[in-house]
Scaffold this motif. Sequence first.
Motif, PDB file in Angstrom:
ATOM      1  N   ILE A   1       0.841  -1.208   0.000  1.00 52.65           N
ATOM      2  CA  ILE A   1       0.000   0.000   0.000  1.00 52.65           C
ATOM      3  C   ILE A   1       0.868   1.246   0.000  1.00 52.65           C
ATOM      4  CG2 ILE A   1      -1.652   1.324   1.401  1.00 52.65           C
ATOM      5  CD1 ILE A   1      -2.817  -1.409   2.305  1.00 52.65           C
ATOM      6  N   SER A   2       1.986   1.204   0.735  1.00 50.64           N
ATOM      7  CA  SER A   2       2.872   2.364   0.813  1.00 50.64           C
ATOM      8  C   SER A   2       3.461   2.726  -0.547  1.00 50.64           C
ATOM      9  CB  SER A   2       4.001   2.102   1.814  1.00 50.64           C
ATOM     10  OG  SER A   2       3.475   1.880   3.107  1.00 50.64           O
ATOM     11  N   LEU A   3       3.674   1.717  -1.395  1.00 50.06           N
ATOM     12  CA  LEU A   3       4.210   1.976  -2.732  1.00 50.06           C
ATOM     13  C   LEU A   3       3.274   2.862  -3.550  1.00 50.06           C
ATOM     14  CD1 LEU A   3       5.597  -1.548  -3.713  1.00 50.06           C
ATOM     15  CD2 LEU A   3       6.916   0.478  -3.075  1.00 50.06           C
ATOM     16  N   PHE A   4       2.000   2.836  -3.210  1.00 49.00           N
ATOM     17  CA  PHE A   4       1.006   3.609  -3.954  1.00 49.00           C
ATOM     18  C   PHE A   4       1.194   5.106  -3.740  1.00 49.00           C
ATOM     19  CE2 PHE A   4      -3.241   5.379  -4.725  1.00 49.00           C
ATOM     20  CZ  PHE A   4      -3.502   4.837  -5.976  1.00 49.00           C
ATOM     21  N   LYS A   5       1.901   5.485  -2.665  1.00 48.53           N
ATOM     22  CA  LYS A   5       2.095   6.919  -2.391  1.00 48.53           C
ATOM     23  C   LYS A   5       2.788   7.618  -3.553  1.00 48.53           C
ATOM     24  CE  LYS A   5       3.597   8.317   1.614  1.00 48.53           C
ATOM     25  NZ  LYS A   5       4.383   8.390   2.848  1.00 48.53           N
ATOM     26  N   ASN A   6       3.706   6.919  -4.167  1.00 48.63           N
ATOM     27  CA  ASN A   6       4.469   7.526  -5.249  1.00 48.63           C
ATOM     28  C   ASN A   6       3.923   7.194  -6.624  1.00 48.63           C
ATOM     29  OD1 ASN A   6       6.317   8.433  -3.260  1.00 48.63           O
ATOM     30  ND2 ASN A   6       7.292   6.405  -3.270  1.00 48.63           N
ATOM     31  N   LYS A   7       2.898   6.340  -6.666  1.00 48.87           N
ATOM     32  CA  LYS A   7       2.358   5.932  -7.955  1.00 48.87           C
ATOM     33  C   LYS A   7       0.844   5.785  -7.822  1.00 48.87           C
ATOM     34  CE  LYS A   7       3.064   2.474 -11.584  1.00 48.87           C
ATOM     35  NZ  LYS A   7       3.685   1.191 -11.948  1.00 48.87           N
ATOM     36  N   THR A   8       0.177   6.916  -7.971  1.00 47.45           N
ATOM     37  CA  THR A   8      -1.268   6.950  -7.699  1.00 47.45           C
ATOM     38  C   THR A   8      -2.113   6.781  -8.957  1.00 47.45           C
ATOM     39  OG1 THR A   8      -1.220   9.365  -7.867  1.00 47.45           O
ATOM     40  CG2 THR A   8      -1.004   8.406  -5.660  1.00 47.45           C
ATOM     41  N   ASP A   9      -1.514   6.292 -10.025  1.00 47.64           N
ATOM     42  CA  ASP A   9      -2.307   6.046 -11.225  1.00 47.64           C
ATOM     43  C   ASP A   9      -2.302   4.549 -11.520  1.00 47.64           C
ATOM     44  OD1 ASP A   9       0.291   5.823 -11.836  1.00 47.64           O
ATOM     45  OD2 ASP A   9       0.260   7.098 -13.621  1.00 47.64           O
ATOM     46  N   GLY A  10      -2.918   4.183 -12.607  1.00 45.10           N
ATOM     47  CA  GLY A  10      -3.024   2.768 -12.956  1.00 45.10           C
ATOM     48  C   GLY A  10      -4.352   2.213 -12.488  1.00 45.10           C
ATOM     49  N   GLU A  11      -5.214   1.957 -13.453  1.00 46.09           N
ATOM     50  CA  GLU A  11      -6.583   1.566 -13.123  1.00 46.09           C
ATOM     51  C   GLU A  11      -6.644   0.266 -12.333  1.00 46.09           C
ATOM     52  OE1 GLU A  11     -10.615   0.449 -15.586  1.00 46.09           O
ATOM     53  OE2 GLU A  11      -9.326   2.035 -16.360  1.00 46.09           O
ATOM     54  N   SER A  12      -5.853  -0.720 -12.747  1.00 45.89           N
ATOM     55  CA  SER A  12      -5.909  -2.015 -12.062  1.00 45.89           C
ATOM     56  C   SER A  12      -5.417  -1.890 -10.625  1.00 45.89           C
ATOM     57  CB  SER A  12      -5.071  -3.046 -12.818  1.00 45.89           C
ATOM     58  OG  SER A  12      -3.721  -2.630 -12.871  1.00 45.89           O
ATOM     59  N   ARG A  13      -4.402  -1.053 -10.427  1.00 44.30           N
ATOM     60  CA  ARG A  13      -3.851  -0.867  -9.072  1.00 44.30           C
ATOM     61  C   ARG A  13      -4.877  -0.161  -8.174  1.00 44.30           C
ATOM     62  NH1 ARG A  13       0.533  -2.009  -6.686  1.00 44.30           N
ATOM     63  NH2 ARG A  13       1.530  -0.727  -5.081  1.00 44.30           N
ATOM     64  N   ILE A  14      -5.565   0.828  -8.757  1.00 49.73           N
ATOM     65  CA  ILE A  14      -6.588   1.538  -7.984  1.00 49.73           C
ATOM     66  C   ILE A  14      -7.712   0.582  -7.596  1.00 49.73           C
ATOM     67  CG2 ILE A  14      -8.408   3.294  -8.155  1.00 49.73           C
ATOM     68  CD1 ILE A  14      -6.464   4.989  -9.793  1.00 49.73           C
ATOM     69  N   THR A  15      -8.142  -0.253  -8.551  1.00 52.76           N
ATOM     70  CA  THR A  15      -9.211  -1.219  -8.270  1.00 52.76           C
ATOM     71  C   THR A  15      -8.796  -2.191  -7.178  1.00 52.76           C
ATOM     72  OG1 THR A  15      -9.948  -1.071 -10.573  1.00 52.76           O
ATOM     73  CG2 THR A  15     -10.703  -2.969  -9.299  1.00 52.76           C
ATOM     74  N   SER A  16      -7.562  -2.688  -7.271  1.00 52.47           N
ATOM     75  CA  SER A  16      -7.060  -3.625  -6.272  1.00 52.47           C
ATOM     76  C   SER A  16      -7.006  -2.977  -4.887  1.00 52.47           C
ATOM     77  CB  SER A  16      -5.669  -4.118  -6.672  1.00 52.47           C
ATOM     78  OG  SER A  16      -5.114  -4.916  -5.659  1.00 52.47           O
ATOM     79  N   LEU A  17      -6.564  -1.721  -4.858  1.00 56.27           N
ATOM     80  CA  LEU A  17      -6.446  -1.019  -3.583  1.00 56.27           C
ATOM     81  C   LEU A  17      -7.828  -0.728  -2.990  1.00 56.27           C
ATOM     82  CD1 LEU A  17      -4.188  -0.205  -1.771  1.00 56.27           C
ATOM     83  CD2 LEU A  17      -4.062   2.013  -2.917  1.00 56.27           C
ATOM     84  N   ARG A  18      -8.780  -0.434  -3.845  1.00 59.27           N
ATOM     85  CA  ARG A  18     -10.155  -0.211  -3.365  1.00 59.27           C
ATOM     86  C   ARG A  18     -10.709  -1.485  -2.736  1.00 59.27           C
ATOM     87  NH1 ARG A  18     -14.764   2.125  -6.812  1.00 59.27           N
ATOM     88  NH2 ARG A  18     -15.643   2.213  -4.725  1.00 59.27           N
ATOM     89  N   ASN A  19     -10.484  -2.617  -3.404  1.00 61.67           N
ATOM     90  CA  ASN A  19     -10.948  -3.884  -2.854  1.00 61.67           C
ATOM     91  C   ASN A  19     -10.285  -4.178  -1.512  1.00 61.67           C
ATOM     92  OD1 ASN A  19     -12.552  -4.316  -5.100  1.00 61.67           O
ATOM     93  ND2 ASN A  19     -11.007  -5.509  -6.177  1.00 61.67           N
ATOM     94  N   THR A  20      -8.997  -3.829  -1.415  1.00 65.87           N
ATOM     95  CA  THR A  20      -8.277  -4.026  -0.150  1.00 65.87           C
ATOM     96  C   THR A  20      -8.886  -3.182   0.962  1.00 65.87           C
ATOM     97  OG1 THR A  20      -6.233  -4.464  -1.377  1.00 65.87           O
ATOM     98  CG2 THR A  20      -6.015  -3.904   0.952  1.00 65.87           C
ATOM     99  N   MET A  21      -9.215  -1.933   0.645  1.00 69.70           N
ATOM    100  CA  MET A  21      -9.817  -1.048   1.647  1.00 69.70           C
ATOM    101  C   MET A  21     -11.177  -1.562   2.099  1.00 69.70           C
ATOM    102  SD  MET A  21      -7.824   1.427   2.491  1.00 69.70           S
ATOM    103  CE  MET A  21      -6.520   0.228   2.429  1.00 69.70           C
ATOM    104  N   HIS A  22     -11.966  -2.062   1.143  1.00 66.28           N
ATOM    105  CA  HIS A  22     -13.273  -2.631   1.507  1.00 66.28           C
ATOM    106  C   HIS A  22     -13.088  -3.823   2.434  1.00 66.28           C
ATOM    107  CE1 HIS A  22     -15.180  -0.881  -2.407  1.00 66.28           C
ATOM    108  NE2 HIS A  22     -15.167  -0.017  -1.428  1.00 66.28           N
ATOM    109  N   LEU A  23     -12.098  -4.653   2.118  1.00 60.93           N
ATOM    110  CA  LEU A  23     -11.833  -5.853   2.912  1.00 60.93           C
ATOM    111  C   LEU A  23     -11.390  -5.476   4.323  1.00 60.93           C
ATOM    112  CD1 LEU A  23     -11.837  -8.917   2.622  1.00 60.93           C
ATOM    113  CD2 LEU A  23      -9.470  -8.792   1.854  1.00 60.93           C
TER     114      LEU A  23
END
Length: 1505
Positions: free
Chosen positions: A760-782
């Motif tokens: 998740i911390s890696l996302f701080k520097n790379k906030t784009d990418g549709e698949s990554r955003i979707t995966s992170l959203r699912n993680t937050m829901h979980l």
Amino acid sequence: MSLVLDDLLICCRQLGHDKATERRKEIENFKRLIRNPETIQHLDRHSDSKQGKYLNWDAVFRFLQKYIQKETECLKTAKSNVSASTQATRQKKMQEISSLLKYFIKCANKRAPRLKCQELLNYILDTVKDSSNGAIYGADCSNILLKDILSVRKYWCEISQQQWLELFSVYFTLYLKPSQDINRVLVARIIQAVTKGCCSQTDGFNSKFLDFFSKAIQNARQEKTSAGLNHILAAFVIFLKTLAVNFRIQVCDLGDEILPTLLYIWTQHRLNDSLKEIIIELFQLQIYIHHPKGAKTQEKGAYESKKWKSILYNLYDLLVNEISHIGSRGKYSSGFRNVAVKENLIELMADICHQVFNEDSISLEISQSYITTQKEVSDYSVHCKRRKIELGWDVIKDHLQKSQNDFELVPWLQITTQLILKYPASLPNCELLPLLMILYQLLPQRRRGERTPYVLRCLTEVALCQGKKSNLESSQKSDLLKLWIKIWSITLRNISFEQIQAENFGLLRAIIQGNLVEVDREFWKLFTGSACRPSCPVTCCLTLALTVYVVPETVKMGMEQNTCEVNRSFSLRELIMKWLLFYQLEDDFEDSTELPPILHSHFPHLSLEKILVSLTMKNCKATMNFFQSVPECEHHLKEKQEPSFSTVEELYLQTTFDKMDFLTIVKECVIEKPKSIVGFSVHQNLKESLDRYLLELSEQLLNNYSSETTNTETLVRCSSLLVGVLGCYCYVGVITEEEVYKSELFHKAKCLMQCAGESISLFKNKTDGESRITSLRNTMHLCTSCLCNCTKYNPNKIASRFFLRLLTSKLLNDIADICRSLVSFIKKPPENGQVESTEDDTDENDYPASSVSDASEPGENQLSIGAMSPLAEEHLSKQDLLFLDMLKFLCVCVTAAPTTTVSFRAADIRRKLLLLTDSSTLDPTKPLHLHMYLVLLKELPGEEYPLPVEDLVELLKPLSNVCSLYRRDQDVCKTILNHTLYIVPNLCQSSTDAENTRDAQGQFLRVTGAFWHLTKEGKCTFSVRMALVKCLKTLLEADPYSKWAILNAMNEDFPVNEVFPQFLADNDHQVRMLAAESINRLFQDMKEAGSSTLLKALPLKLQQTAFENAYSKAQEGMREMSHRAENPGLLDEIYNRKAVLLMMIAVVLNCSPVCEKRALFVLCKSVKKNGLEPHLIKKVLEKVSESFGYRHLEDFMASHLDYLVWEWLNLQDTEYSLSSFPFILLNYANIEDFYRSCYKVLIPHLVIRSDFDEVKSIANLIQEDWKRLLIDCFPKILVNILPYFACEVTGDPGMAQQRENASKVYDILKDENLLGKQIDHLFITNLPEIVVELLMTLHEPATAGESQSTDLCDFPGDLDPAPNPPHFPSHVIKATFAYISNCHKTKFKSILEILSKSPDSYQKILLAICEQAAETNNVYKKHRIFKIYHLFVSLLLKEIKTGLGGAWAFVLRDVIYSLIHYINKREIGALYCTILLMPLPFITFKELDVKVTFMSSHIRVKVAE
């Protein structure tokens, strides 16, 4: 003023030049200037500053209007009979003018809407209404209205109610006007948008506008192709949904009028699919309104008429044919075509079948009057076409049997499934077996696989339906069992087909739930082999099976394995665990890269964990039942997706009192304690195996971990699984929390979450990418689903505590930083001045001037109807949605954190979240920021641990500004108010920081007060007022005494408990009913409970004031209606207002014992005063009396009849004579029955009022001697007289008047023409009855003075309701007894000496008192009767040494037996025991040795019994 604005001003003035050539030259200059970037900047700034002295966009628009007016006048005054080329030139000129206007609006509003809405609207309306402006101007102005005004939210909110209605009227008139020069599709779209706006932004629409729709639909009948009809009908649906709340009767009548026309259009016109969809929605809406929640009869809440019944039959016939045609088209079509029919058509058909089907199948001949033309309707010689239709379950069975084609079969399977699902009682017992036989025959026929899932779903509903039937005959059960066994066998064989696996397990689950077959060992093999994979349907089925059945120790896995080996290596429980966790990967799991389903599939929260833990327990079934008995917390309950109209259906049932939720309000506030775990022990070997498997699973994940490639969801899911298992073990008492934190499983879970945190911390520097955003959203829901911040003690709560311990400070701070980054991300706005050229300004979505067909409507998909709400998700990007998910997760973390020790500082995270509300960050005009603030309002205030008051102040700071910004946007206002409900409980916390507490309360109440002020000014729609009522209701729950809940409007304070009843007179029925249902908040403290766990009642004065306020407000609405009752359009309003009055009184009856009698009397009075329907009142009173423990309504009413008659006669109004009393409420058919049954109650009240004429009237009516009736009522008559002779009247003029009146009545009774000398004889013979009646008048006021204090005052009952009149304190009753003894001719010292002359008198009196106590379930009445018993026994025991005329033994025995009886029955609490035992010290044991011996022996005997 700048030079460019000087040039623009000069140019604008030149536009008004008288010479056309001069104006033509300036137009080009004007276009150049308004697209100049510098000009745009200055005009924008001046428009935003709202300073009228500078040139702004509005001023320029006024110049432009003058120019257009001049040019138009020139064109109008030009010669009309000119050549075609000249006409074309003029048309071109008009188009250029229109294009200029559109271009100007685009220039002005491209960056933000800066032109004034009112000026734009006035110009458009004036242009459209002026018929001389021609089709081009009208079409262009209409396009501007649709695209540039109605699609802009700012304008949408600024349009006044009057303007909405004017727009509606103007454009509907245009639509109905038969003209070829108007684009009816454009007009229809505008009508749809205006209807939507008017219904969402105002309450201005009323039933008179129904005529427009009625005419439009009737006109469509005559037209083969009706342009824009789908938009008109869509608008009609919107309108009906809004109108139906307040005008159900009119909407039903309109449906009866319009639906035949729609049936005609459906059958006679060729409709496209979109139009059919809307007509189906209209049909469905009418079904909901006529038959809320499927009600079939008027007694159950339906609205019926003969015409409607005919429409239902015709609609049924039409849909049967439509479904048949759909099947035929599919049967003969080439290529792929879905065999299923759309769900909306299926649901409509199921609803209609429910209404027209009865127990027996019938043939019915119906009249198809809708096919008859209007001309034929007026010609009575023309007969309507008639058609025979079949009704009943035979129709369904025939359609399921007659065709083997899936296209014809599947729709009827869908209908059957939906019908049984929604209305299980509609399937008669006799049809169960034939239907099941047909479905069984369909099940193996899998020539084409499409039908199989539909057959399985239908079987599932039949199984669930049969499980609910308890009245099946044994022969039926036997036949059904044979079929279910066969179906069970087929289902098990087909379980491996993955396409229908969900349906197969759904059917197995339904069969198990209904206990329809005996489960064999083959069933358990499903969860051990390769037949199916672990999935949500599979685990749901397994959960139910573990709840119902005992798991076998072993199953035979194969021929090559002997029983010994099975027992040693393959325990069934262990096999199921391995199958769930690894699914065939256990042998080579360490080398496998494939993840088991448990790590990449979604399962209900903690469902797997409960299964795994239950399998390791010795009593697996008991453990699973224990888990299932725990109610889910609200945080994990999924919101049910109910139809939007469901709330209105419930409102109808509340209005007809077929749904009375106020009776189900929990009266006990039980404090939830952790359940004691008894009898749960674990199989240590199985637990160790489970621990080992879980460790293997987690180690495999950790060994293959890569921050770049490993899926974060998988890590979190595995971690959640580990702590979930630990939480379940902890809940059943197998391990302690301390042992959990030291366990290896918890350590592995922590490692997994650390790895997830790195990803998740890696996302701080790379906030784009549709698949990554979707995966992170699912993680937050979980992650959010793993947390629980509610107050209930359950496995979720324990697992949540463990999961919180896994979250590191770095992880949460990283997520907070990502949130800060995402919310600060600014999308690049368009540069100022970049406005496209006007060379080709025709928008691709613009409608042409005229149109005759809607076959191809331009812009249908591109242009949405109406302005989009700022709350619409379409405004948010995927990054925005990720931000909101992260925000919610952080909020839940900090609200759940105080319950356990965590590795992060919740206060620091909360502070970071609150920084987002700082004015430097928060911009409420942006949809994302608005969403963000709403999430914080809802999620940040905790339930168990309130938000610190200083943080609460910070959270509330922007609230006033946000509400002010959106005060005209009704949708946003409603949402804000609904979200503030979560704030209210935090406002009443006991904090040492009084200043911040007052500040927080003040901020919240300022906003609430502002909304209330807007409501009083008529600026809030019903949806906002609904939210406001909910808000005030929550405030009353938090502060029932309104100590701080005080609204301020126009510098005047209004306590909330005074404001709340005002909504009973609201203009909207839904608002009124919500206020009426919630009125109990003015009578009970919903927050605190007393020692008895009953809801604490508010002080008497508050309750009395609340009732008077509520009743007066409900009556206020009734008075308004009575002045306009002659208007037939007000039938709905009158009916609704009556329902509100009845609902309010019913709720008070149910919740306030001290106001119970008053409420009941008001109800009786309202029958005559307000015309309340007796059948509705009886329906309510029957339910209320049942909830009070009365067996019959008559018993309940009889217990209050004395008071009701007393109040009724006190009205002293000729209209309220005794004969007009609503005796029907006591279930009496006529007044003779009423008088005959109740004369003992009625006559004493008439006598004390000296109304002997009415007594004679009663006697004549029931054919009795009136003097005989007086003798029968003698004891009760004396009770209304004697106490006034005995009591002191010093300084009480009221009591003096009553004594005088009593003396007058007594003198009349002594008259020779009445009772005369026999009065003394009656007195002596009825003395026990007189004593009982006197005792029953006891009511010890809580405010008794010191001089009148008695031992009964030691048991204060300030909230004890007063008994029926008359009632007196104990000192008056004692004085009356003394008065009777003094008046006796023998001058006995006490009344007991008189009673001693007839020893059975004591027996009669004590028996009468005990009978009263035994008969009542009313706790207050029982309390009062025990006081009466105490009073009389005290008098007896004081005189027991006299022997009581030989009755002393009976008295002692009665006292002892009564005491032990009530104590043994546990009917009484400590207070009542004390009341009953207090008289015993009066017995002087030293003087009464014999009596003591007698008493002791009876106590021993009774206790031995």
